[in-house]
Enzyme design. Structure first.
Site: not given
Length: 316
Positions: A10, A106, A108, A111-112, A145
């Site tokens: 994302k 990052a 982004m 991991g989520s 997230d």
């Protein structure tokens, strides 16, 4: 039985911090957008094994990054599978294989996104009647997230990330993403933010109005779209300013300067992204960066926004 899911990255098109709860969690107001960079997660159910059996194997397309990520109990994929075992009292074990492409640390949601994919995989294998809302409620226990990553797309995320509002899919554009080698700790950035004063906030309602009108350029105007974590991160990591300069210079040198919509940092950084009116312009900038400018150890992507309003669209 096994199932494979894509775990999409994302970007934060806007990120505001509006307060802090008594338990220390920060309250946020964000507009999140899925992009076409993804990890791939395969999960197999093992009925013959005990419920305690959860194994994870991680591979990367970059051999230099192999072995940098833990595949143990602290990994979000393992934690997500265990959360599903406990929530739904599953009496089977699981094997998971994760192919990493999204850079770590990052901003982004790599991991989520992996954790959300794990929740969806276990649902598909064992509890197909579980709703997205049920998964989102479980996801918030794993990270701010993760609820968003259950379905992704274009969303407003509030509270500590658990209050989700679907928005009109933003107009398509070309996206160039550049991540310096440094990794940024999200908890550290939020602690540093607490020690400073936020002088500038994004106008999230104005961004939503522009989105509803289908005007991406107006939505991403500098006076409207902003990430309150960027000044803090930039002060600690000069690579962020370097990344934005690389993107700006490449846009100008490749003739795409007039098509450039906005350059921003996503999440807690250090990744920066540039939006262009067309994919052709984004590809031109990407090639310029790859061939002439960016050090080889930096991560560089050319991609687009992804509309993932339905979780089924995130499957292979």
């Amino acid at each position: 039985m096994e199932i494979t899911q894509k775990a999409y990255a994302k970007l934060n098109l806007g990120l505001d911090v509006t307060g802090r709860r008594g338990d220390g969690y920060h309250l946020v107001d964000m507009i999140m957008q899925t992009v076409g960079i993804f990890d791939t997660l395969t999960v197999r159910s093992l009925p013959e094994k005990s419920a305690d059996a959860v194994t994870l194997q991680i591979t990367t397309e970059d051999e230099k990054k192999a072995g940098q990520l833990s595949a143990g109990e602290d990994n979000l994929v393992v934690r997500a599978i265990r959360a599903m075992q406990q929530r739904y009292r599953l009496d089977c074990g699981f094997e998971a294989e994760l192919v990493k492409r999204i850079p770590a640390a990052a901003g982004m949601a790599g991991g989520s996104a992996d954790a959300a994919a794990a929740l969806r995989c276990v649902r598909a294998l064992c509890v197909p009647d579980a709703s997205d809302r049920e998964l989102e409620q479980l996801a918030v226990t794993l990270g701010a997230d993760v609820p968003y990553c259950i379905t992704g797309g274009t969303k407003r995320c509030e509270g500590i990330g658990e209050i989700l509002t679907d928005l009109r899919p933003v107009p398509q554009c070309g996206v160039v993403i550049l991540k310096p080698p440094a990794g940024v700790s999200t908890p550290w950035i939020y602690r540093a933010l607490d020690a400073s004063s936020i002088e500038r906030h994004p106008d999230i309602p104005a961004m939503i109005r522009a989105d509803e009108a289908g005007d991406l350029r107006q939505m991403m105007e500098e006076k409207t779209a902003w990430n309150v974590l960027e000044p803090v991160a930039r002060g600690a990591f000069p690579e962020i300013s370097a990344a934005e300069n690389y993107l700006c210079q490449a846009a100008e040198s490749s003739g795409a300067g007039g098509e450039l919509i906005r350059i921003m940092m996503t999440g807690s950084g250090p990744t920066c992204f540039a939006l262009f009116e067309t994919m052709k312009q984004a590809q031109s900038v990407f090639l310029s960066l790859r061939q002439n400018t960016v050090p080889p150890e930096w991560d560089l992507f050319c991609t687009s926004f992804i509309d993932t309003r339905l979780a089924a669209q995130m499957q292979d």
